[in-house]
Enzyme design. Structure first.
Site, PDB file in Angstrom:
ATOM      1  N   ASN A   1      -0.306  -3.918  -6.055  1.00  0.00           N
ATOM      2  CA  ASN A   1      -0.804  -4.015  -4.677  1.00  0.00           C
ATOM      3  C   ASN A   1      -0.658  -5.426  -4.111  1.00  0.00           C
ATOM      4  O   ASN A   1      -1.010  -5.666  -2.957  1.00  0.00           O
ATOM      5  CB  ASN A   1      -2.256  -3.524  -4.551  1.00  0.00           C
TER       6      ASN A   1
ATOM      7  N   THR B   1       0.833  -1.197   0.000  1.00  0.00           N
ATOM      8  CA  THR B   1       0.000   0.000   0.000  1.00  0.00           C
ATOM      9  C   THR B   1       0.870   1.251   0.000  1.00  0.00           C
ATOM     10  O   THR B   1       2.103   1.165  -0.117  1.00  0.00           O
ATOM     11  CB  THR B   1      -1.032  -0.065   1.160  1.00  0.00           C
TER      12      THR B   1
ATOM     13  N   GLY C   1      -3.331   6.924  -8.092  1.00  0.00           N
ATOM     14  CA  GLY C   1      -3.134   5.498  -8.337  1.00  0.00           C
ATOM     15  C   GLY C   1      -4.439   4.728  -8.515  1.00  0.00           C
ATOM     16  O   GLY C   1      -4.569   3.915  -9.442  1.00  0.00           O
TER      17      GLY C   1
ATOM     18  N   ARG D   1      -8.782  18.107  -9.448  1.00  0.00           N
ATOM     19  CA  ARG D   1      -8.509  19.502  -9.061  1.00  0.00           C
ATOM     20  C   ARG D   1      -7.346  20.048  -9.876  1.00  0.00           C
ATOM     21  O   ARG D   1      -7.212  21.255 -10.049  1.00  0.00           O
ATOM     22  CB  ARG D   1      -8.216  19.596  -7.571  1.00  0.00           C
TER      23      ARG D   1
ATOM     24  N   LYS E   1       3.362   1.457  -3.811  1.00  0.00           N
ATOM     25  CA  LYS E   1       2.707   0.735  -4.920  1.00  0.00           C
ATOM     26  C   LYS E   1       3.438   0.889  -6.267  1.00  0.00           C
ATOM     27  O   LYS E   1       3.426  -0.023  -7.083  1.00  0.00           O
ATOM     28  CB  LYS E   1       1.266   1.216  -5.076  1.00  0.00           C
TER      29      LYS E   1
ATOM     30  N   ASP F   1      -6.590  -4.276  -7.508  1.00  0.00           N
ATOM     31  CA  ASP F   1      -7.599  -3.201  -7.374  1.00  0.00           C
ATOM     32  C   ASP F   1      -8.509  -3.200  -8.605  1.00  0.00           C
ATOM     33  O   ASP F   1      -9.717  -3.005  -8.492  1.00  0.00           O
ATOM     34  CB  ASP F   1      -6.926  -1.825  -7.259  1.00  0.00           C
TER      35      ASP F   1
ATOM     36  N   GLY G   1     -17.257   1.588  -1.660  1.00  0.00           N
ATOM     37  CA  GLY G   1     -15.950   0.969  -1.908  1.00  0.00           C
ATOM     38  C   GLY G   1     -15.713  -0.308  -1.126  1.00  0.00           C
ATOM     39  O   GLY G   1     -14.718  -0.998  -1.342  1.00  0.00           O
TER      40      GLY G   1
HETATM   41  P1  NAP Z   1      -3.549   8.942  -4.538  1.00  0.00           P
HETATM   42  O1  NAP Z   1      -2.703   8.178  -5.489  1.00  0.00           O
HETATM   43  O2  NAP Z   1      -2.917   9.761  -3.468  1.00  0.00           O
HETATM   44  O3  NAP Z   1      -4.521   9.871  -5.431  1.00  0.00           O
HETATM   45  C1  NAP Z   1      -5.493  10.692  -4.837  1.00  0.00           C
HETATM   46  C2  NAP Z   1      -6.194  11.536  -5.884  1.00  0.00           C
HETATM   47  O4  NAP Z   1      -7.144  12.344  -5.197  1.00  0.00           O
HETATM   48  C3  NAP Z   1      -5.281  12.509  -6.633  1.00  0.00           C
HETATM   49  O5  NAP Z   1      -5.857  12.797  -7.882  1.00  0.00           O
HETATM   50  C4  NAP Z   1      -5.328  13.746  -5.725  1.00  0.00           C
HETATM   51  O6  NAP Z   1      -5.073  14.957  -6.400  1.00  0.00           O
HETATM   52  C5  NAP Z   1      -6.776  13.730  -5.305  1.00  0.00           C
HETATM   53  N1  NAP Z   1      -6.944  14.389  -4.033  1.00  0.00           N
HETATM   54  C6  NAP Z   1      -6.375  14.070  -2.858  1.00  0.00           C
HETATM   55  N2  NAP Z   1      -6.780  14.931  -1.898  1.00  0.00           N
HETATM   56  C7  NAP Z   1      -7.617  15.816  -2.487  1.00  0.00           C
HETATM   57  C8  NAP Z   1      -8.341  16.962  -2.028  1.00  0.00           C
HETATM   58  N3  NAP Z   1      -8.299  17.343  -0.754  1.00  0.00           N
HETATM   59  N4  NAP Z   1      -9.087  17.656  -2.917  1.00  0.00           N
HETATM   60  C9  NAP Z   1      -9.122  17.272  -4.224  1.00  0.00           C
HETATM   61  N5  NAP Z   1      -8.454  16.200  -4.721  1.00  0.00           N
HETATM   62  C10 NAP Z   1      -7.708  15.478  -3.851  1.00  0.00           C
HETATM   63  O7  NAP Z   1      -4.547   7.961  -3.744  1.00  0.00           O
HETATM   64  P2  NAP Z   1      -5.185   6.624  -4.314  1.00  0.00           P
HETATM   65  O8  NAP Z   1      -4.299   5.478  -4.000  1.00  0.00           O
HETATM   66  O9  NAP Z   1      -5.553   6.880  -5.717  1.00  0.00           O
HETATM   67  O10 NAP Z   1      -6.493   6.448  -3.386  1.00  0.00           O
HETATM   68  C11 NAP Z   1      -7.624   7.278  -3.531  1.00  0.00           C
HETATM   69  C12 NAP Z   1      -8.756   6.747  -2.642  1.00  0.00           C
HETATM   70  O11 NAP Z   1      -9.181   5.478  -3.133  1.00  0.00           O
HETATM   71  C13 NAP Z   1      -8.355   6.530  -1.170  1.00  0.00           C
HETATM   72  O12 NAP Z   1      -9.387   6.986  -0.348  1.00  0.00           O
HETATM   73  C14 NAP Z   1      -8.236   5.028  -1.058  1.00  0.00           C
HETATM   74  O13 NAP Z   1      -8.541   4.549   0.244  1.00  0.00           O
HETATM   75  C15 NAP Z   1      -9.300   4.580  -2.046  1.00  0.00           C
HETATM   76  N6  NAP Z   1      -9.062   3.204  -2.529  1.00  0.00           N
HETATM   77  C16 NAP Z   1     -10.036   2.282  -2.288  1.00  0.00           C
HETATM   78  C17 NAP Z   1      -9.843   0.983  -2.710  1.00  0.00           C
HETATM   79  C18 NAP Z   1     -10.892  -0.058  -2.423  1.00  0.00           C
HETATM   80  O14 NAP Z   1     -10.578  -1.253  -2.493  1.00  0.00           O
HETATM   81  N7  NAP Z   1     -12.126   0.322  -2.149  1.00  0.00           N
HETATM   82  C19 NAP Z   1      -8.676   0.620  -3.407  1.00  0.00           C
HETATM   83  C20 NAP Z   1      -7.707   1.608  -3.673  1.00  0.00           C
HETATM   84  C21 NAP Z   1      -7.916   2.909  -3.205  1.00  0.00           C
HETATM   85  P3  NAP Z   1      -3.575  15.557  -6.537  1.00  0.00           P
HETATM   86  O15 NAP Z   1      -2.862  14.647  -7.502  1.00  0.00           O
HETATM   87  O16 NAP Z   1      -3.805  16.926  -7.065  1.00  0.00           O
HETATM   88  O17 NAP Z   1      -2.973  15.512  -5.175  1.00  0.00           O
END
Ligand code: NAP
Length: 285
Positions: free
Chosen positions: A92, A67, A134, A156, A71, A107, A249
């Site tokens: 993952n 995680t 990701g 954003r 990743k 995922d 999710g």
């Molecule tokens: P990540 O790689 O950090 O990407 C997050 C994305 O959200 C980026 O586009 C980021 O924008 C944007 N973001 C973050 N904070 C923000 C804010 N305050 N306002 C607007 N945009 C924001 O994270 P990730 O791994 O993709 O995970 C995203 C979510 O998916 C998490 O909550 C995670 O728990 C969930 N998830 C769930 C599963 C499941 O099995 N259900 C699996 C994987 C992930 P910037 O690039 O501009 O920072």
């Protein structure tokens, strides 16, 4: 008959103390005749990843989940990648076959399996993804694999959304926008599905939600939030109030775990026990 063989598994990340995986896999191993399989959380800081991967080989760990923040970075320490992980550019799940490490991305499997359980067919659909990180990459690849008609990415940071769209251009019709732009809002009006792949709304900041006007969506559009804690995010609560079908999710989390378990053991897990543990840990009835 229960296996007496000992095998070790775990999850690496930083931080990783909050992970639900140890309890989920441990319960599944126990219930499926693998009482001597162990699954632990291993907090590994970014600078120690190479040493950690060597250690996993040395200790003959059979498999690990990966995680944030490892990743993407772990890829350079692996011997091979499955096709999904290669295209997404993130891993993952890692399986160790006698010292040969293969990286997978479950995922995408979990995302698509959850859609199938909700009876949503991505083929030819108009999809909108929020976020460009990701998880958004895995979601986008899932939609491309299943031949979605048109995918709009809203984030954003418009440049990141456009770059993500450009990365996957060869697999489908995809555009990236600033999610506050008029072009993006126009695309909401024809969406069959809206998927939140940002952490907005995730515990502890449960009062947040992405800045989308849900009223622009057509009747019947599915609103899917891949955030799983809480199971009903503010986005899903607002969508429900407006009469849209919703998907949390939680099922993606369960089904990506199911696929990782299958890769680790070659067998399907007892998903009922995994579901029960997830609900218990997230304090759901
Ligand atoms: P990540 O790689 O950090 O990407 C997050 C994305 O959200 C980026 O586009 C980021 O924008 C944007 N973001 C973050 N904070 C923000 C804010 N305050 N306002 C607007 N945009 C924001 O994270 P990730 O791994 O993709 O995970 C995203 C979510 O998916 C998490 O909550 C995670 O728990 C969930 N998830 C769930 C599963 C499941 O099995 N259900 C699996 C994987 C992930 P910037 O690039 O501009 O920072």
């Amino acid at each position: 008959m229960a296996s007496t063989e000992i095998k070790n598994f775990g999850i690496i990340g930083w931080p990783v103390g909050h992970s639900l995986s140890p309890k989920m896999y441990q319960a599944a191993f126990k219930s499926s005749g693998f009482p001597n399989y162990n699954y632990i959380a291993m907090p590994i800081q970014a600078g120690r990843l190479m040493l950690a991967v060597d250690g996993l080989k040395g200790l003959d760990f059979r498999g690990i989940n990966v995680t944030i923040p490892h990743k993407t970075h772990i890829i350079k320490y692996l011997d091979s990648l499955d096709a999904d992980a290669r295209i997404i550019g993130a891993v993952n799940t890692v399986v160790n076959d006698g010292g040969m490490l293969t990286g997978y991305n479950t995922d995408v499997t979990g995302f698509l399996a959850a859609l199938a359980e909700a009876d949503f067919m991505p083929e030819d659909s108009n999809a909108v993804i929020l976020g460009s990180g990701g998880a958004a990459r895995a979601v986008l690849w899932g939609l491309c694999k299943r031949k979605a008609g048109y995918v709009t990415i809203g984030a954003r940071n418009a440049e990141k959304a456009k770059n993500l769209a450009a990365d996957f251009k060869r697999y489908g019709s995809i555009e990236g926008y600033d999610w506050l732009s008029e072009e993006f809002k126009e695309n909401l009006k024809t969406a069959d599905i809206l998927i939140n792949a940002t952490p907005l709304g995730m515990y502890p900041d449960v009062i947040s939600m992405p800045p989308v006007d849900l009223k622009l969506l057509p009747e019947g559009a599915l609103v899917y939030d891949i955030v799983y804690n809480p199971a009903k995010t503010k986005l899903l609560a607002e969508a429900e109030k407006l009469g849209f079908p919703t998907l949390s999710g939680m099922s993606m989390l369960l089904l990506q775990g199911k696929e990782s378990y299958r890769l680790f053991t070659g067998e399907n897990p007892d998903v009922d026990i995994m579901w029960r543990i997830l609900k218990q840990e997230l304090k759901l009835k």
